[in-house]
Design an enzyme around this catalytic site. Structure first.
Site, PDB file in Angstrom:
ATOM      1  N   HIS A   1       0.826  -1.212   0.000  1.00 47.67           N
ATOM      2  CA  HIS A   1       0.000   0.000   0.000  1.00 47.67           C
ATOM      3  C   HIS A   1       0.865   1.270   0.000  1.00 47.67           C
ATOM      4  CE1 HIS A   1      -3.971  -1.941   0.590  1.00 47.67           C
ATOM      5  NE2 HIS A   1      -3.248  -2.876   1.182  1.00 47.67           N
TER       6      HIS A   1
ATOM      7  N   GLU B   1      -2.074 -10.321   8.859  1.00 49.48           N
ATOM      8  CA  GLU B   1      -1.160 -11.082   8.009  1.00 49.48           C
ATOM      9  C   GLU B   1       0.248 -11.149   8.580  1.00 49.48           C
ATOM     10  OE1 GLU B   1      -3.752  -9.029   4.763  1.00 49.48           O
ATOM     11  OE2 GLU B   1      -3.384  -8.821   6.905  1.00 49.48           O
TER      12      GLU B   1
ATOM     13  N   ASP C   1      -0.619  -5.392   5.652  1.00 52.18           N
ATOM     14  CA  ASP C   1      -1.567  -6.278   4.978  1.00 52.18           C
ATOM     15  C   ASP C   1      -1.290  -6.357   3.476  1.00 52.18           C
ATOM     16  OD1 ASP C   1      -2.358  -3.537   4.855  1.00 52.18           O
ATOM     17  OD2 ASP C   1      -4.291  -4.172   4.042  1.00 52.18           O
ATOM     18  N   GLU C   2      -1.807  -7.405   2.874  1.00 51.22           N
ATOM     19  CA  GLU C   2      -1.897  -7.561   1.415  1.00 51.22           C
ATOM     20  C   GLU C   2      -0.563  -7.338   0.679  1.00 51.22           C
ATOM     21  OE1 GLU C   2      -6.541  -6.503   0.560  1.00 51.22           O
ATOM     22  OE2 GLU C   2      -5.182  -4.797   0.677  1.00 51.22           O
ATOM     23  N   ILE C   3       0.487  -7.960   1.178  1.00 50.49           N
ATOM     24  CA  ILE C   3       1.767  -7.881   0.468  1.00 50.49           C
ATOM     25  C   ILE C   3       1.716  -8.818  -0.736  1.00 50.49           C
ATOM     26  CG2 ILE C   3       4.249  -8.294   0.620  1.00 50.49           C
ATOM     27  CD1 ILE C   3       4.058  -7.680   3.607  1.00 50.49           C
TER      28      ILE C   3
END
Length: 555
Positions: free
Chosen positions: A271, A386, A335-337
């Protein structure tokens, strides 16, 4: 302060007389059936030597609400049938505020930012039926502030008279959980300062005590950082859509004076595409196409966390921001790597190969570097789930983990021994249900709309063992702003965000019974109508016909 645990069962007939005013419902509550009206000369008597200025400001604010809410009772006629009772009603002339013996006098703003578990928010409020002084007592000015919000909720207005029909009233109150938050994303869309201040006001009315500020993301970097001015210069949507250092300090101080801690989040290493606008050498897969191969939403781009210079930059950036904030808590996201972003990145692979390190190992080093720098500043790191569940990295035992993907994930995090903030998307995401926003996708990720009643059924302790209960610090609802901005923030947040405020303040009804949607609805109507009176455009929950007839529209 020693609070009585004596609980009076609320008799059903009292509900129609106005007890639905209170949100969140207090821990214990005793009410009567006598009318009591506010004197035109009503005053707040602060019996505290050296009372801090923000307590004085809070009293002025409470006086203003008392005089200007002018909320008609939510019954047919809006109070017209109360005139007979009011004709003979006794008058209340003052509310006395005091601290318990031996309490230390500190500003509300100092009390509000103490470590979780050390803040004193409890209070006792008594309003006699005979017209003698009402009393509000607490262990801290923060507790007094919470009590003032309750006091203001008790009164209605009709025909020039501000009154309650419930005297005498005795309340002792304390929160069930120390963390009660609201998360707002100001990266996808910029929110002017005044809109944030209005949101903070509304938060304080329902005793939410943490503003989780997701201030940057891949789309924009609206935060002015003195040591890295290029980030906002190149990363904000415009020079006018920037939070200056003065803006940040004003918002933080405004929040603290209302009993709210500001927990800022700089999401890393994912992000972070927008950082590439200022430092392109620090970002992998910057604006790569097709973006869906490299990111959850456009634009693509993540910090090259394996590079030593990026680790050092990130640690410096986070600490430069964190040290300007009084909060003990700072979120680094996580998050969301997207791993493909790194497997396709030459510089990342070159660094990994030259040091014989895996991507997971590099992330571990990155997290220890950035979190170590924050902890050296006295900050407690907060991460998305995560970081605990998807990567084999070493996190400090003090790290707080936010649950977001599903409420069911709390168990796995609790088994690792981390403290938890409950923010599951399937209950608490306020943006869910708005439909797809991608140009070629009519559905999108957004899932079903989380009604207030759906959120209200959330059990923070579900599936946990009793030994794990203490790991749950509280929770929050969140607004991700792909389709939200200042134009609709009031209506999309309020009054829905009040549902989690009661879950984590009250946890149960004063009778000891579980929280119940049917019982709560008339009270939430009241919250919504009072918010509108105070300038917050909270959406209706039902037709007004239903709001004026509690339970008439139940299935």
């Amino acid at each position: 302060m020693v609070f009585s645990h004596h609980i009076i069962v609320l008799v059903g007939c009292l509900l129609s007389s106005g007890v639905q005013a209170l949100w969140p419902i207090p821990a214990t509550l005793e009410t009567g059936m006598s009318a009591l009206k506010i004197s035109p000369a009503f005053y707040f008597d602060v019996q505290i030597e050296g009372a801090p200025s923000d307590l004085s400001d809070a009293v002025v604010q409470s006086q203003y609400y008392l005089e200007n809410d002018k909320l008609g009772r939510l019954v047919v006629g809006r109070g017209a049938n109360d005139t007979t009772a009011l004709a003979s009603a006794i008058t209340l002339s003052n509310l006395t505020l005091s601290l318990t013996s031996g309490a230390t006098v500190e500003p509300i703003s100092s009390e509000a930012v103490k470590p979780l578990g050390t803040r004193s928010e409890e209070y006792a409020l008594t309003i006699p039926a005979d017209g003698s002084a009402a009393t509000l007592t607490a262990n801290s000015t923060l507790g007094l502030y919470r009590g003032l919000t309750t006091f203001n909720q008790l009164f209605y207005y009709y025909g020039g008279v501000t009154y309650t029909l419930l005297a005498p009233i005795a309340i002792t109150d304390t929160p069930a959980y120390p963390f009660r938050g609201l998360g707002v994303d100001t990266s996808r869309h910029y929110y002017p300062v005044n809109d944030i201040l209005r949101t903070l006001d509304a938060m304080s009315w329902v005793k939410i005590n943490t503003f989780h500020w997701h201030i940057t993301d891949s789309q924009s970097f609206p935060l002015e950082v003195a040591q890295y001015p290029e980030l906002a210069i190149h990363g904000a949507y415009s020079p006018q859509e920037v939070y200056t250092e003065n803006d940040i300090q004003y918002i933080v101080q405004y929040a603290a004076a209302r009993g709210i801690d500001v927990m800022m989040e700089i999401d890393t290493p994912g992000h972070t595409a927008i950082i590439g606008a200022a430092y392109p050498e620090y970002v992998a897969c910057f604006d790569a196409s097709p973006w869906a191969d490299f990111a959850g939403e456009p634009p693509a781009g993540q910090l090259r966390f394996a590079l030593p210079e990026v680790m050092n930059f990130t640690a410096s950036l986070l600490t430069d921001i964190a040290k300007t904030l009084p909060s003990y808590y700072f979120s680094t996201g996580g998050d969301e790597i997207n791993t493909k972003c790194y497997s396709d990145d030459y510089l990342t692979q070159q660094q990994l190969n030259s040091t014989d390190m895996t991507l997971n190992g590099a992330l571990d080093t990155f997290m220890q570097t950035t979190h170590g720098a924050l902890m050296a500043q006295g900050k407690t790191p907060v991460v998305w789930q995560e970081m605990a569940l998807d990567w084999n990295i070493t996190l400090s035992n003090e790290t707080i983990v936010m649950i977001w993907i599903s409420s069911e994930d709390a168990v796995a995090v609790a088994e690792m021994g981390f403290r938890i903030i409950q923010a599951p998307s399937n209950y608490f995401y306020l943006n869910n249900g708005a439909g797809g926003w991608l140009g070629d996708d009519a559905t999108g990720w957004s899932d079903s709309f989380n009604t207030w009643s759906m959120s209200y059924t959330f059990d923070p302790l579900a599936n946990l063992t009793e030994a794990q209960y203490e790991l749950v610090l509280g929770g929050e609802q969140l607004l991700w702003s792909e389709q939200s901005g200042p134009q609709n923030v009031d209506s999309i947040v309020w009054p829905r965000a009040a549902s989690s405020a009661e879950i984590f303040w009250s946890a149960k009804q004063p009778t000891g019974a579980p929280l119940n949607v049917t019982e709560a609805l008339p009270r939430l109507h009241d919250v919504r109508y009072r918010m509108v009176q105070r300038g917050v455009n909270a959406i209706p929950l039902q037709p007004q016909w239903c709001a004026l007839r509690p339970d008439a529209c139940d299935a």
